[in-house]
Scaffold this active site. Structure first.
Site, PDB file in Angstrom:
ATOM      1  CG  ASP A  74      41.548  40.980  36.134  1.00  0.00           C
ATOM      2  OD1 ASP A  74      40.308  41.116  35.982  1.00  0.00           O
ATOM      3  OD2 ASP A  74      42.124  41.263  37.189  1.00  0.00           O
ATOM      4  CG  ASP A  76      38.372  36.849  36.505  1.00  0.00           C
ATOM      5  OD1 ASP A  76      39.617  36.772  36.444  1.00  0.00           O
ATOM      6  OD2 ASP A  76      37.766  37.651  37.245  1.00  0.00           O
ATOM      7  CG  ASP A 153      28.984  41.998  42.829  1.00  0.00           C
ATOM      8  OD1 ASP A 153      28.958  41.654  41.621  1.00  0.00           O
ATOM      9  OD2 ASP A 153      29.943  42.619  43.318  1.00  0.00           O
TER      10      ASP A 153
HETATM   11  P1  ATP Z   1      37.111  45.288  38.588  1.00  0.00           P
HETATM   12  O1  ATP Z   1      37.938  44.109  38.181  1.00  0.00           O
HETATM   13  O2  ATP Z   1      36.858  46.287  37.567  1.00  0.00           O
HETATM   14  O3  ATP Z   1      37.597  45.869  39.859  1.00  0.00           O
HETATM   15  P2  ATP Z   1      35.119  43.286  38.954  1.00  0.00           P
HETATM   16  O4  ATP Z   1      33.614  43.355  38.988  1.00  0.00           O
HETATM   17  O5  ATP Z   1      35.708  42.479  37.846  1.00  0.00           O
HETATM   18  O6  ATP Z   1      35.652  44.762  38.940  1.00  0.00           O
HETATM   19  P3  ATP Z   1      36.467  41.502  40.692  1.00  0.00           P
HETATM   20  O7  ATP Z   1      36.801  41.666  42.126  1.00  0.00           O
HETATM   21  O8  ATP Z   1      37.510  41.302  39.686  1.00  0.00           O
HETATM   22  O9  ATP Z   1      35.605  42.771  40.333  1.00  0.00           O
HETATM   23  O10 ATP Z   1      35.408  40.316  40.632  1.00  0.00           O
HETATM   24  C1  ATP Z   1      35.125  39.567  39.476  1.00  0.00           C
HETATM   25  C2  ATP Z   1      33.662  39.134  39.462  1.00  0.00           C
HETATM   26  O11 ATP Z   1      33.376  38.330  40.608  1.00  0.00           O
HETATM   27  C3  ATP Z   1      32.656  40.275  39.539  1.00  0.00           C
HETATM   28  O12 ATP Z   1      32.387  40.831  38.277  1.00  0.00           O
HETATM   29  C4  ATP Z   1      31.463  39.609  40.138  1.00  0.00           C
HETATM   30  O13 ATP Z   1      30.762  38.873  39.171  1.00  0.00           O
HETATM   31  C5  ATP Z   1      32.080  38.621  41.104  1.00  0.00           C
HETATM   32  N1  ATP Z   1      32.238  39.192  42.457  1.00  0.00           N
HETATM   33  C6  ATP Z   1      33.292  39.851  42.951  1.00  0.00           C
HETATM   34  N2  ATP Z   1      33.117  40.228  44.222  1.00  0.00           N
HETATM   35  C7  ATP Z   1      31.901  39.775  44.566  1.00  0.00           C
HETATM   36  C8  ATP Z   1      31.136  39.831  45.758  1.00  0.00           C
HETATM   37  N3  ATP Z   1      31.588  40.436  46.839  1.00  0.00           N
HETATM   38  N4  ATP Z   1      29.921  39.239  45.747  1.00  0.00           N
HETATM   39  C9  ATP Z   1      29.462  38.607  44.652  1.00  0.00           C
HETATM   40  N5  ATP Z   1      30.120  38.534  43.506  1.00  0.00           N
HETATM   41  C10 ATP Z   1      31.330  39.112  43.439  1.00  0.00           C
HETATM   42 MG    MG Z   2      37.880  42.039  37.634  1.00  0.00          MG
END
Ligand code: ATP
Ligand code: MG
Length: 457
Positions: A74, A76, A153
């Site tokens: 997705d 964001d 993170d």
């Molecule tokens: P994926 O979508 O592939 O599972 P993602 O990194 O995009 O991995 P998401 O949960 O969609 O994970 O989170 C989007 C963004 O939000 C991350 O890339 C990160 O920048 C931020 N983020 C998510 N979870 C955390 C956290 N626990 N602490 C800090 N930042 C976070």
């Molecule tokens: Mg994501």
């Protein structure tokens, strides 16, 4: 290959050296992300916000995945506009969340999540915003784009992409780390895990998914801090574990969890299911099969996988009870309940999965019954397909007779006559047993045949 590609593209450097408040900006000649790679909704959202005088970028996982040549799940958007400003710009949008408001902007079937740049908490506010374990309880503060990068993170998750100018903005050396194939925590890793222990699981999942090594400093505090996962609400923990299992890289995730020693105690689901010599190979085969299906874009059922991971416990308990002299079917019922109860104490598997899991388990012994009308009835069961796949995987992994699985493979495709010929002799003792079982069934008010089909997955 990906590495050399990214190094080639990024290797020649960019406009500016990184400074916490000044990004390195990589122009379109320095990377291969084109605006067409961004979903229509996210692109239009950014364009519209920029036209209204705000800054707006695609952020986080999507930028990282595109740089690695992977297809993002997705897109964001992060923006300088406040939620009410975003809301007023898009007719089809709504503000959600109480603690930290984000805006969902709808474009046809696509929903784009738009969040306002947010700051990492300040020192003064720290105490009232953390619980006694250092976990952040509230983070409702807007900030600059640079601050928004810092509160994320990992460095590779803090990248921004401007789909109008086709630029990558990097405040945290994310590109450099991606090229070096390293997962690096922003800030002091121990502090960041204390704020949010789920980041430990994210380290395992993302490093497995992206094929990145967890930088030693980032990995070091995990062993000491892993107990903090106990304070994370069960629902959030389960959500993260499900993400791992359904990531398409479940086998690699489990491997990482083991390396980080995160699977013990906290995750008995993975812990003893994979280590049990009788059913471990089956649990692993189920993880592998799930990965393969996801990679082939086929649907998977979380309940199927969870049932496979818990099967070891169910089977062990089932046979224990049988050996104590309890009849087979009631033993299986008790074993299922025991396994689910034990699991709920450590990690709450939501009850919505229970019905499907139980059904898969209860149908297993029926694949050994090949006389009379029973195979025909099983074939017509609404869950036959899933239960057969389950049995077949067990057989492949040495947990059920291969010969029976092969018999069922043939039986399904055979003509009516051939099926009749395949039936095993149904001797009188079985009939008697069946009648007795029937009586018992009524006492207990349940039987494999009576479990409701079509339950939630
Ligand atoms: P994926 O979508 O592939 O599972 P993602 O990194 O995009 O991995 P998401 O949960 O969609 O994970 O989170 C989007 C963004 O939000 C991350 O890339 C990160 O920048 C931020 N983020 C998510 N979870 C955390 C956290 N626990 N602490 C800090 N930042 C976070
Ligand atoms: Mg994501």
């Amino acid at each position: 290959m990906i590495k050399s590609f990214i190094s080639k593209v990024f290797g020649r450097g960019a406009k500016q050296a990184a400074h916490p408040s000044k990004p390195v900006v990589y122009g379109p000649d320095k990377h291969h992300i084109r605006k067409e790679h961004i979903s229509r909704g996210a692109r239009k959202t950014c364009e519209e916000l920029q036209r209204a005088g705000h800054t707006a970028f695609v952020v986080g996982g999507a930028v990282r995945d595109l740089l690695l040549g992977m297809r993002p799940k997705d897109f964001d958007v992060a923006t300088s506009a406040h939620p009410d400003e975003v809301r007023s710009l898009f007719r089809r949008s709504r503000i959600i969340g109480r603690r930290f408001q984000i805006v969902h902007v709808m474009w046809g079937a696509e929903t784009v999540e738009v969040s306002t740049y947010r700051a990492h908490f300040t020192k003064e506010a720290e105490e009232e915003r953390q619980d006694e374990h250092g976990r952040v309880l509230s983070d409702n503060v807007f900030g600059t784009q640079a601050e928004d990068a810092v509160r994320r993170d990992f460095t590779v998750n803090a990248l921004f992409y401007d789909p109008v100018k086709e630029e990558v903005w990097d405040f945290q050396h994310g590109v450099k780390d991606l090229v070096a194939r390293k997962l690096v925590m922003i800030g002091d890793p121990a502090t960041r895990y204390r704020e949010d222990p789920v980041r430990m699981l994210r380290a395992a999942r993302l490093s497995a998914k992206l094929g990145l090594a967890i930088e030693p400093r980032t990995a070091a505090p995990i062993r000491e801090l892993r107990h903090l996962l106990e304070n994370v609400p069960q629902a959030r923990l389960f959500e993260e574990i499900l993400k791992m299992l359904l990531s398409g890289n479940a086998v690699a995730c489990v491997q990482r969890l083991r390396e980080l020693e995160l699977h013990h105690g906290l995750l008995p689901l993975l812990d003893d299911s994979l280590e049990d010599p009788a059913t471990g190979p089956f649990a692993m085969a189920a993880l592998q099969a799930t990965d393969e299906r996801l990679r082939a874009d086929k649907p998977v059922s979380p309940a199927f996988l969870l049932a496979a991971l818990l099967w070891g416990r169910v089977e062990r308990r089932w046979h224990e009870l049988e050996e104590k002299g309890q009849p087979s079917t009631p033993s299986l019922h008790s074993a299922m309940h025991d396994a689910l109860d034990a699991q709920r104490e450590s990690l709450a598997i939501p009850r919505r999965f229970d019905a499907t899991m139980k059904e898969l388990w209860l149908l297993q012994p029926r694949f050994l019954q090949r006389g009379g009308t029973r195979p025909f009835r099983l074939l017509e069961h609404p869950r036959f397909r899933a239960a057969y796949d389950f049995f077949e995987l067990r057989a492949q992994a040495g947990n059920a007779p291969l010969e029976a699985a092969q018999w069922w493979a043939q039986f399904q495709d055979a003509s009516g006559e051939a099926r009749e010929r395949m039936l095993h002799p149904d001797d009188g003792t079985k009939k008697k047993r069946r009648r007795r079982r029937g009586a018992r069934r009524r006492e207990e008010g349940g039987s494999p045949e009576e479990v409701a089909p079509g339950a939630d997955e």
